[in-house]
Motif scaffolding. Structure first.
Motif, PDB file in Angstrom:
ATOM      1  N   THR A 185       0.840  -1.202   0.000  1.00 36.10           N
ATOM      2  CA  THR A 185       0.000   0.000   0.000  1.00 36.10           C
ATOM      3  C   THR A 185       0.875   1.253   0.000  1.00 36.10           C
ATOM      4  O   THR A 185       1.787   1.387   0.815  1.00 36.10           O
ATOM      5  CB  THR A 185      -0.921   0.015   1.233  1.00 36.10           C
ATOM      6  OG1 THR A 185      -1.733  -1.153   1.227  1.00 36.10           O
ATOM      7  CG2 THR A 185      -1.810   1.245   1.232  1.00 36.10           C
ATOM      8  N   GLY A 186       0.603   2.154  -0.942  1.00 37.38           N
ATOM      9  CA  GLY A 186       1.383   3.379  -1.034  1.00 37.38           C
ATOM     10  C   GLY A 186       2.649   3.241  -1.856  1.00 37.38           C
ATOM     11  O   GLY A 186       3.449   4.178  -1.907  1.00 37.38           O
ATOM     12  N   SER A 187       2.861   2.093  -2.511  1.00 36.91           N
ATOM     13  CA  SER A 187       4.054   1.910  -3.342  1.00 36.91           C
ATOM     14  C   SER A 187       3.719   2.112  -4.814  1.00 36.91           C
ATOM     15  O   SER A 187       2.576   1.939  -5.232  1.00 36.91           O
ATOM     16  CB  SER A 187       4.652   0.516  -3.126  1.00 36.91           C
ATOM     17  OG  SER A 187       3.751  -0.492  -3.570  1.00 36.91           O
ATOM     18  N   HIS A 188       4.724   2.473  -5.598  1.00 38.21           N
ATOM     19  CA  HIS A 188       4.529   2.668  -7.022  1.00 38.21           C
ATOM     20  C   HIS A 188       5.876   2.600  -7.729  1.00 38.21           C
ATOM     21  O   HIS A 188       6.938   2.642  -7.090  1.00 38.21           O
ATOM     22  CB  HIS A 188       3.856   4.019  -7.302  1.00 38.21           C
ATOM     23  CG  HIS A 188       4.653   5.205  -6.860  1.00 38.21           C
ATOM     24  ND1 HIS A 188       4.662   5.646  -5.540  1.00 38.21           N
ATOM     25  CD2 HIS A 188       5.484   6.034  -7.532  1.00 38.21           C
ATOM     26  CE1 HIS A 188       5.448   6.693  -5.429  1.00 38.21           C
ATOM     27  NE2 HIS A 188       5.969   6.948  -6.621  1.00 38.21           N
ATOM     28  N   VAL A 189       5.835   2.485  -9.046  1.00 39.47           N
ATOM     29  CA  VAL A 189       7.048   2.481  -9.856  1.00 39.47           C
ATOM     30  C   VAL A 189       6.992   3.649 -10.825  1.00 39.47           C
ATOM     31  O   VAL A 189       5.914   4.145 -11.157  1.00 39.47           O
ATOM     32  CB  VAL A 189       7.218   1.156 -10.633  1.00 39.47           C
ATOM     33  CG1 VAL A 189       7.402  -0.011  -9.681  1.00 39.47           C
ATOM     34  CG2 VAL A 189       6.024   0.906 -11.546  1.00 39.47           C
ATOM     35  N   GLU A 190       8.157   4.083 -11.248  1.00 39.40           N
ATOM     36  CA  GLU A 190       8.240   5.167 -12.219  1.00 39.40           C
ATOM     37  C   GLU A 190       8.268   4.580 -13.623  1.00 39.40           C
ATOM     38  O   GLU A 190       9.066   3.691 -13.911  1.00 39.40           O
ATOM     39  CB  GLU A 190       9.487   6.011 -11.975  1.00 39.40           C
ATOM     40  CG  GLU A 190       9.420   6.875 -10.732  1.00 39.40           C
ATOM     41  CD  GLU A 190      10.636   7.767 -10.603  1.00 39.40           C
ATOM     42  OE1 GLU A 190      11.610   7.532 -11.343  1.00 39.40           O
ATOM     43  OE2 GLU A 190      10.611   8.689  -9.763  1.00 39.40           O
ATOM     44  N   GLN A 214       4.860   6.829   2.951  1.00 37.69           N
ATOM     45  CA  GLN A 214       4.584   6.488   4.348  1.00 37.69           C
ATOM     46  C   GLN A 214       3.081   6.523   4.606  1.00 37.69           C
ATOM     47  O   GLN A 214       2.433   7.543   4.402  1.00 37.69           O
ATOM     48  CB  GLN A 214       5.297   7.444   5.297  1.00 37.69           C
ATOM     49  CG  GLN A 214       5.103   7.095   6.758  1.00 37.69           C
ATOM     50  CD  GLN A 214       6.266   7.556   7.616  1.00 37.69           C
ATOM     51  OE1 GLN A 214       7.254   8.077   7.108  1.00 37.69           O
ATOM     52  NE2 GLN A 214       6.158   7.367   8.915  1.00 37.69           N
ATOM     53  N   VAL A 215       2.537   5.391   5.031  1.00 39.65           N
ATOM     54  CA  VAL A 215       1.121   5.295   5.380  1.00 39.65           C
ATOM     55  C   VAL A 215       0.937   4.916   6.846  1.00 39.65           C
ATOM     56  O   VAL A 215      -0.184   4.914   7.355  1.00 39.65           O
ATOM     57  CB  VAL A 215       0.402   4.264   4.477  1.00 39.65           C
ATOM     58  CG1 VAL A 215       0.381   4.734   3.039  1.00 39.65           C
ATOM     59  CG2 VAL A 215       1.050   2.887   4.574  1.00 39.65           C
ATOM     60  N   ILE A 246       3.106  -6.445   6.665  1.00 42.67           N
ATOM     61  CA  ILE A 246       2.064  -5.459   6.937  1.00 42.67           C
ATOM     62  C   ILE A 246       0.738  -6.157   7.234  1.00 42.67           C
ATOM     63  O   ILE A 246       0.026  -5.809   8.183  1.00 42.67           O
ATOM     64  CB  ILE A 246       1.923  -4.490   5.744  1.00 42.67           C
ATOM     65  CG1 ILE A 246       3.169  -3.612   5.626  1.00 42.67           C
ATOM     66  CG2 ILE A 246       0.676  -3.615   5.910  1.00 42.67           C
ATOM     67  CD1 ILE A 246       3.154  -2.700   4.421  1.00 42.67           C
ATOM     68  N   GLN A 247       0.384  -7.144   6.411  1.00 39.63           N
ATOM     69  CA  GLN A 247      -0.863  -7.872   6.626  1.00 39.63           C
ATOM     70  C   GLN A 247      -0.842  -8.615   7.961  1.00 39.63           C
ATOM     71  O   GLN A 247      -1.843  -8.650   8.680  1.00 39.63           O
ATOM     72  CB  GLN A 247      -1.099  -8.851   5.479  1.00 39.63           C
ATOM     73  CG  GLN A 247      -1.377  -8.194   4.134  1.00 39.63           C
ATOM     74  CD  GLN A 247      -1.596  -9.199   3.035  1.00 39.63           C
ATOM     75  OE1 GLN A 247      -1.465 -10.409   3.230  1.00 39.63           O
ATOM     76  NE2 GLN A 247      -1.928  -8.723   1.837  1.00 39.63           N
ATOM     77  N   LEU A 248       0.311  -9.207   8.288  1.00 36.00           N
ATOM     78  CA  LEU A 248       0.427  -9.928   9.549  1.00 36.00           C
ATOM     79  C   LEU A 248       0.281  -8.984  10.733  1.00 36.00           C
ATOM     80  O   LEU A 248      -0.422  -9.299  11.710  1.00 36.00           O
ATOM     81  CB  LEU A 248       1.778 -10.645   9.605  1.00 36.00           C
ATOM     82  CG  LEU A 248       2.036 -11.536  10.823  1.00 36.00           C
ATOM     83  CD1 LEU A 248       1.013 -12.665  10.878  1.00 36.00           C
ATOM     84  CD2 LEU A 248       3.450 -12.100  10.790  1.00 36.00           C
ATOM     85  N   GLU A 249       0.920  -7.814  10.639  1.00 38.51           N
ATOM     86  CA  GLU A 249       0.818  -6.838  11.729  1.00 38.51           C
ATOM     87  C   GLU A 249      -0.600  -6.301  11.844  1.00 38.51           C
ATOM     88  O   GLU A 249      -1.098  -6.071  12.959  1.00 38.51           O
ATOM     89  CB  GLU A 249       1.801  -5.700  11.494  1.00 38.51           C
ATOM     90  CG  GLU A 249       1.769  -4.609  12.566  1.00 38.51           C
ATOM     91  CD  GLU A 249       2.054  -5.135  13.959  1.00 38.51           C
ATOM     92  OE1 GLU A 249       1.527  -4.543  14.924  1.00 38.51           O
ATOM     93  OE2 GLU A 249       2.779  -6.144  14.082  1.00 38.51           O
TER      94      GLU A 249
END
Length: 367
Positions: free
Chosen positions: A89-94, A106-107, A229-232
């Motif tokens: 979540t919140g990631s992307h590529v150029e 940062q989320v 992230i999913q586990l947390e």
């Protein structure tokens, strides 16, 4: 006789098909005679004749300066290109990026973004049994130790033995942060490579093969980050649903308040569940400041009265405010206030404590 011959022929075809080498599956099929082709000389037109009009519609483009001239024939890999998969979540590529890299926004404010990325990478390497050669978080560089894997591949169709290939790699991970610190890019570069099969040793890869290696390891790191992230999130939801201990105390300003034995990120959503159970409506909220604007609707069945065994209504219907403050890593204060942001006095806080504490300590509140 004919049936036997047909059966043997069919088995031979299956053997040839099933045992095709990995290299054959990467290369284009058919003839490669075109690599020997030469440019034909242009047509010579006598000066006494009119020259025909030639079209450049099907002309082949010129080879770029950075193109590898050796990538022709069987050396030209026809596999689909390696793509970075930004699953977090919140990631992307150029678009058009030459390097194997992914950007993160940062989320989650529970820890700095760069620290979260490095911790996830170190966790992935530890899980895979990969050592760390050097790590300098100040300079944003981590170099792995050799990661060696063994691959068993089928040999030619007439040789039913299996050959084992040992492949070793070392990668360099680097991080680039935006000045505000809430966006960072993680990049990976293949630092060393060596593959051995018997007496054959390969230490050089072309640009396409290097990128495939880099993208593959980066996607594994991204997948691990998303899994963490999913586990947390699952653990946090479980903690939110569990009952929390609460006691009388004071907020950071020394005013009467409730003190919940939980960190802020758990106490905040848990308080929302408790308020809903106690028939409060949340009109507005701001997690960054810890402020809640609520309306108490009262209870037709004497909900709070049943909790404390009294017929007297302890709280009038109307608008109120709550202020949550982080006291420490595992304690959060909750301050009740009227609609003018004036904190309840100690007597009011004490009278409401039993009802509020009972719901706060209940397990399995609906989310």
């Amino acid at each position: 006789m004919n049936k036997t011959l047909a059966l043997v022929s069919g088995l031979t075809v299956l053997a040839l098909t099933g045992c095709a080498s990995q290299q054959d599956r990467k290369a284009a099929s058919g003839s490669f005679d075109y690599v020997k082709a030469q440019d034909n000389a242009p047509v010579q037109i006598p000066e006494s004749l009119d020259k025909p009009e030639f079209s450049d519609e099907y002309a082949l483009p010129e080879v770029g300066e950075q193109a590898d001239p050796d990538l022709v024939g069987k050396k030209l890999v026809v596999q689909s290109p390696a793509l970075v998969m930004p699953l977090v979540t919140g990631s992307h590529v150029e678009e058009g990026a030459k390097r194997a890299m992914v950007w993160f926004d940062q989320v989650d404010d529970s820890q700095p973004l760069d620290k979260a990325i490095w911790n996830s990478l170190l966790s992935f390497l530890d899980q895979q049994g990969i050592g760390v050669d050097t790590f300098n978080p100040e300079e944003g560089v981590l170099i792995t130790d050799w990661m060696v894997i063994g691959k068993e591949e089928d040999s030619s169709w007439y040789d039913w033995s299996e050959s084992e290939e040992q492949v070793g790699r070392r990668f360099e991970f680097s991080m680039e942060k935006k000045p505000h610190g809430r966006t960072a890019a993680l990049m990976v570069e293949l630092k060393d490579y060596m593959a051995t099969r018997g007496d054959d040793v390969t230490a050089d890869l072309n640009d396409l093969q290097e990128r495939r290696e880099e993208v593959d390891i980066l996607n594994q790191v991204i997948n691990h980050y998303e899994y963490q992230i999913q586990l947390e999130d699952s653990r946090r939801i479980a903690r939110i649903r569990q009952g929390l201990n609460i006691e009388m105390g004071f907020n950071p300003d020394g005013e009467p308040a409730y003190v919940v034995a939980a960190k802020y990120d758990v106490a905040w959503p848990r308080t929302l569940l408790v308020l809903r159970k106690l028939n409060f409506d949340v009109k507005d909220l701001d997690k960054s400041t810890g402020l809640l604007f609520v309306t108490y609707n009262g209870t037709d069945d004497g909900w709070w009265n049943n909790l404390i065994g009294s017929d007297e209504e302890l709280l009038e219907e109307g608008d109120y405010r709550l202020q949550l403050n982080e006291l420490s890593a595992d304690k959060t204060s909750i301050t009740f206030m009227n609609d003018e942001s004036e904190p309840f006095d100690a007597k009011q806080v004490s009278e409401l404590f039993d009802a509020f504490a009972q719901v706060m300590s209940e397990d399995n509140l609906d989310i």
